[in-house]
Structure formats: C-alpha cells, structure tokens
Design an enzyme around this catalytic site. Structure first.
Site, PDB file in Angstrom:
ATOM      1  CD  GLU A 255      -0.897  -0.341   3.693  1.00 60.81           C
ATOM      2  OE1 GLU A 255      -0.763  -0.038   4.741  1.00 60.81           O
ATOM      3  OE2 GLU A 255      -2.073  -1.048   3.579  1.00 60.81           O
ATOM      4  CG  HIS A 298      -2.937   0.682   8.930  1.00 60.36           C
ATOM      5  ND1 HIS A 298      -3.193  -0.324   8.486  1.00 60.36           N
ATOM      6  CD2 HIS A 298      -2.042   1.038   8.094  1.00 60.36           C
ATOM      7  CE1 HIS A 298      -2.850  -0.909   7.337  1.00 60.36           C
ATOM      8  NE2 HIS A 298      -1.952   0.219   6.758  1.00 60.36           N
TER       9      HIS A 298
END
Length: 701
Positions: A255, A298
């Site tokens: 990511e 996150h």
C-alpha cells in the site's frame, strides 16, 4: 519538496542508498547472514520458519483474547507449551503458567512467543522477550507509540537471536506445519502452494480466500503489518518463501507509505535474473486514490514528502515482471495461471526477467487516475501537526532564530524523521528546496535511537558536506540539528521539517517549519499532554473527528462522490475506493471501521456516512476474521431501524459466518442487497459499479 516523482528518480535514489545500506539484506537473495564475521538482525530471518516443531509461548496467557485464541490454535494443531502471567504460577487450559518470561524460557524452552499483553504493557512484554532471546516474537497490538517502537528496534538491531513479526498485524501462520501465531481466521486456510506476505490484515484474508477458492491453498501467510516500522518486511519474508519446498508462488500485498515495495521490486528483479525458473510473484497495492498526506486507517498508511505513490509502486513492480491486480478476488485465478505457465516453462531459458509471469494475465488496461493533490486541504490524523507559529516558538525556545517573512535567498532543507528501511530515526538534508531537484539531492543520515550520534562532530561534518555548508556556518547548523533532535526525542515527534537560509557571517534562520508528533503517545500512554493540547479541532472536518471518537477513521473525499463506503480494515478500505473508481464509480469517502468492527461501530459508520448529502448509495464491504458476518448484518439492520435510512445499501460480507450474514440481509425486506455468491452478479467486482447504478435508478424511485 515535490510529491510528483518519476520512477527514474526513485531508481537513482535506490542506487545511491545502496552504499548507505551496505549491511542490510535488501539487495541479496541469499544467504540469511550478512557476512561470515558479523552477526546482526538479518541473521534471525530463518526464525520465521515455524511449523510443527515450534514450541509456542503466550505472554498474557490467561487474558480473555489470549484464551480464545489459544483454544483455536491448540485445536488446529499449534504446539503451545504454556504461558506467562507476571507474579503467578499455575495452570491454564491444561498448560503451565509461569511468573516471568525468564522462568518460562528456562522451563519450557520456547521457540516463539505470541504477545497478548493489553495496553502499554505490550512494550514491556516485547523487551522481556528480547532480553530472554526468544527466537521469534509476534506482536499483534495496534497503537504502540512510535518512540517505544524505535526503542524496540534499537534493541533488535544490536542482536542476532530474536526476530519480530508486527506490530499492528495478524501475525504469521504456516499452514503446512499447522502453526499459528496471531489471529488469522483459520476456516479459510487450506494446505497448498502459495505464500502470502501482506501489510494489510483484511486484504491478506481476501488473498487467502481467493487462493482457497482457486484450489491452490497456502503455505505461509506472513504479516508485515501496518505500522511505520515493521519487524519483518517483504524482502525478509521472501527469503523464507523462495527457499520453502512447498511454496510455488508468492503474493505480496502492499500500500502507499514507505519504500518497502520498492525494495521488494529490486529484490524480485535480482531473484528473477539469478534463477532459471523463478517462482512467480503477484501483487496488489492499495491506496491509489488516497489523498496526499493523509493517514489511511493505520499508522504507516501515509506517504511522506518525496515517497512513492501507490500508482508509482505498481509501475515499478510491473517493470520487474510482477503481475499486479486491482482486487484480491483476482489473485487466486491469476496465480493459478502463472503456476501453470511456470510448469509448462520448466527449465527453459527465460529471455527476459519475469517475462513469463505476465503472459496471458495482467491488470485491467485502464489504470485508475490518481487523486488530485490540489484537492487535498486537510492534514492527516493519528499524527498531530501543529501550526508553523507554534513550531517557531519551540525553535526560539531552543535558541534557533526564525523569520516570519521569507527572503529570496536559496533555502536548504533539514529535517528529522524516520528511515523505515534502517528502522532508525534519521537526519534528512537537501542543499535545495527546489521541487525539481530536492528529491534527487536529499539524503538520509540514520542514527541510533537514544544516543548522541546525531549531534556528534562526525555527523555534523557529513551533513554539512552534503549541504555545502562550511566554516562559520557549521556551528549554527549544529545548533539547529541539536534543537531538532531534542524536540524529536523529548516530544515524541515523527517528522520535523525546516527550510533554512544560511548567512555569510555564520548566521542561520528558519523560514519554514512543519512539525508532526505521534498522537499515539498520548492516546495509548497519556504522554505528551502539552503537545496533544495544541490540536486545533476547529480546523478539522467534524465528521472525521466524530469517527475518531467512535474508534474509526473517516476521510471525506473531494469531488462528485455519490457512493458512501463502510469497510473494516485500512487496506480493504483503500482497495474498495480504488476498485470503485477503476470501474467508473465515484466514492464519497474512505472509512475504516477497524479490524474488530461491531454492530455499534457499523451503526455509527452509517450515521457519519449519511451525514454527507452527496451520498446516494452505500457500499458496505466487510471481511470477517475476528468480525462475525451475522453480527455485522445485525448492525446494518439496527442502523436502518434507528437511523431511518433512506438510501439503498449494497452489502458484501465475506469471511466468518458470511452465509448467515448474507441471509439476514436478504430476508430483511429492507432497501438492502446482499452482494455475494448467491447474488445475480456473483463475485464479479467488475460489475459492482453497474449494480450500484442500477440500485440508484430503481430503488430510489
């Protein structure tokens, strides 16, 4: 510094950093050790080879979550030998409980430890396990303060006995060896042929489910985790998987944020050139549509200035022969094709590295357009940025002069931040802030956490030389670095950026400053209350603050978005937005309800998403690991009842108790469609946008 960076620029920096990282394993396929005479953290990679032989210890053994997890793992076949509860000695689940890790190591001889110690006790548990040289530690906890993690990595870096997986991850599992350390959903794993390495927990579950449906099964699933600093990264996991006799293909899930995917691409390229018939690699990268500078769920899911975007990472991986797909449901069928091609190829010579991997199966030809940086106006959350005036006050208090009105003199860039590859803090320096040159000319100078290395004469000389600073200006530069290091350490910063002008008479002035601090230090441990008090809630998006108070992450996307999204897990949430845009949809938001979504959080998610008047339809995308599908379905029904929802909702439930959840949705009689195996579009995400459009046109009439 510019965010628009060419892939050529990244490769040139990779080459320049090799000299700095000469003791790392990033460019080497084999062996595990870095040299014959020097031991380091790299020598612990083989500790990832868990299996039936692995003797597993639980720290925090008698807690509720640990007990539930241990029962599942024992039933599955994991060789748990006992646990630790400080100050207590006895028995739990028929296994010994000992008062300390030291005693447990002496009596039980564990090969690995799973840490389930609640709250900020996780850090002390990690330290105790490292001090007692347990070969493998798995930490699943979220929200560990960044500076605590830096201290842990400094301990790890200076030893060669203990390997860490995590934190903020589902753990590691060897399906062939029936050994699980973590909370992976066991019903979806089958013994097989594919190894998976992932930053995202929910996307790794999707990859497992996809390879199971394809009849491939899995060997290892190793979590890199979503934090800024990972105990084990892609390259280290690859070294285990390419040597594993059962693993025939490898899937990586990355990511935005950091450069682990770039190091992975470099390593794969080297591996493909070395091996006659290499194991094929597939990848999925989330966050193509992520607004620049935002933390997407996150701690590590954000791209710092100068880092690669998700789209750039995809291009670099494809260039070295990795097959990149845009949704995890494609991984099973895609890997099946690649493995068939590899079997057919046998030991035939490969004319181009990785060429066979892409033959006959590739990503969709139409790549989604990246988010427009000009539309991003809100700073990221879970990292706290302060106003420039407040940053100037902090510098002035340390004797560093600042100027409010910038001059036209050439600026230099000096910062303190994190080197994710070296797992250390670092000084970042560039002799210019010109966007066309700053990235290529910037250089990182990592230093050991908690030492005087960043302010040593040797470090000052290195940084000065790179910046072109000499003579009378060096003392002023040294004072700035000392002030920034003091702020970084004492106030638990994660990035301190400055733009400075050097005078001929040895003067230095800071003309610009952007300071970011770790909000988790306050939220998890109640440290840095004075920094946390500087947060300006009035300047933030109200819905994002409300979501944060509910334990979720919500990002309102700019543009004409009409599809609201509610998803559990940051990686899956990013991929959901990416997939909708790739198919012509217009998402209005990113929402991560968290990996442990409950009925109440789902209800709160509906309330926040529907507060946006642009939203005409909602897509709920849940993969149940710990989360139960029927519980999520009940939360959706509760939201309809209590919130009197008027917009149609499409629900995709996968994972634990998915059939029960889908049935509840189908039988509700409400404006709900259960998107799944029994739906009229089956599993095809390619048709999802069309279905949502159909829902809008028919259900709202």
């Amino acid at each position: 510094m510019s965010r628009v960076i060419s892939t050529r620029g990244f490769r040139s920096q990779i080459a320049s950093q090799r000299a700095l990282h000469k003791h790392s394993t990033y460019g080497n396929a084999f062996p595990f050790t870095t040299s014959a005479n020097r031991q380091s953290y790299a020598d612990t990679i083989h500790n990832l080879k868990i299996g039936k032989h692995t003797r597993v210890l639980y720290q925090g053994f008698t807690g509720r979550q640990a007990t539930m997890n241990a029962k599942e793992s024992l039933d599955w076949g994991t060789n748990i030998v006992g646990g630790v509860k400080p100050g207590f000695e006895g028995e739990h689940l028929g296994l010994p409980v000992l008062p300390s890790v030291r005693v447990a190591v002496e009596k039980l001889k564990p090969d690995a430890s799973a840490i389930y110690v609640p709250g900020d006790g996780t850090v002390a548990a990690l330290e105790e396990a490292i001090e007692n040289e347990i070969p493998l530690i798995v930490a699943v906890a979220e929200h560990i303060p960044l500076h605590d993690t830096l201290r842990i990595h400094e301990m790890l870096r200076t030893q060669s006995k203990t390997r860490l997986v995590g934190a903020n991850c589902p753990g590691i599992i060897n399906v062939q060896g029936r050994c699980r350390l973590g909370f992976q959903p066991l019903p979806f794993f089958t013994e097989g042929r594919v190894g998976i390495v992932a930053k995202s927990g929910t996307l790794s579950y999707e990859a497992v489910a996809s390879t199971t449906r394809a009849g491939l099964g899995q060997t290892y699933c190793i979590s890199m985790g979503g934090d800024v600093l990972a105990g084990t990264n892609f390259v280290e996991a690859f070294q285990v998987l390419v040597e594993d006799e059962y693993t025939e293909g490898i899937i990586m899930i990355g990511e935005l944020g950091g450069s682990a995917e770039l190091r992975a691409a470099e390593w794969i390229n080297n591996y493909n050139r070395r091996i006659a018939n290499p194991k094929p690699f597939m990848a999925l990268i989330g966050g193509i549509q992520a607004p620049p500078g935002r933390i997407m769920g996150h701690a590590g899911a954000w791209a710092a200035p100068g880092e690669a975007s998700a789209a750039q990472k995809i291009k670099i991986l494809e260039d070295v022969g990795v097959t990149v797909v845009d949704h995890p449901e494609k991984l099973g069928a895609g890997m099946k094709t690649l493995l068939a091609e590899r079997t057919w190829a046998g030991t035939q010579d490969r004319t181009a590295a990785g060429a066979g991997q892409r033959r006959g199966y590739h990503t969709a030809p139409r790549r989604p357009k990246a988010f427009d940086p000009g539309k991003s106006v809100v700073e990221q959350r879970r990292r706290l940025y302060i106003k420039q005036s407040q940053a100037f006050d902090m510098l002035n208090a340390r004797g560093v002069p600042t100027v409010v009105s910038p001059t036209i003199h050439e600026e230099k860039f000096i910062a303190i931040s994190i080197d994710r590859e070296m797992r250390q803090p670092c000084i970042i320096a560039s002799p210019t802030t010109d966007p066309s040159q700053a990235f290529q000319l910037s250089r990182k100078f990592p230093f050991a956490y908690g030492t005087d290395a960043p302010t040593s004469p040797d470090m000052l000389e290195k940084v000065s030389s790179h910046l072109g600073v000499s003579g009378k200006c060096q003392p002023a530069l040294g004072k700035l670095i000392a002030g920034l290091v003091d702020l970084f350490m004492s106030k638990e910063a994660f990035v301190l950026q400055t733009k400075v002008v050097m005078g001929e008479e040895g003067t230095l002035q800071v003309q610009g400053a952007k300071f970011g601090f770790d909000d988790a230090a306050f939220r998890s441990s109640k440290r840095q209350a004075d920094i946390h008090a500087l947060r300006d809630f009035q300047s933030e998006v109200p819905e994002e603050v409300e979501a944060e108070n509910e334990g979720m992450i919500y990002v309102k996307l700019a543009g004409e978005g009409s599809i609201g999204t509610i998803v559990n897990g940051a990686g899956l949430a990013m991929n959901t937005v990416d997939a909708l845009v790739a198919r012509g949809g217009h998402p209005a938001n990113f929402m991560d309800t968290g990996g442990k979504a409950t009925s109440e959080t789902i209800k709160a998610g509906f309330r926040i998403v529907t507060s946006d008047p642009r939203v005409k339809c909602i897509f709920v995308n849940i993969f149940g690991g710990l989360t139960l599908g029927d519980m999520i379905a009940n939360g959706i029904l509760m939201a309809f009842r209590d919130l009197d929802l008027k917009v149609p909702v499409v629900v995709r439930i996968r994972g634990t108790r998915e059939a029960e959840g889908q049935k509840l949705i189908r039988d509700s009689g409400l404006k709900l469609d259960a998107f799944g195996r029994s739906s009229r579009i089956a599993n095809s995400l390619q048709s999802l946008s069309l279905w949502l459009t159909d829902v809008l046109e028919t259900r709202l009439l």
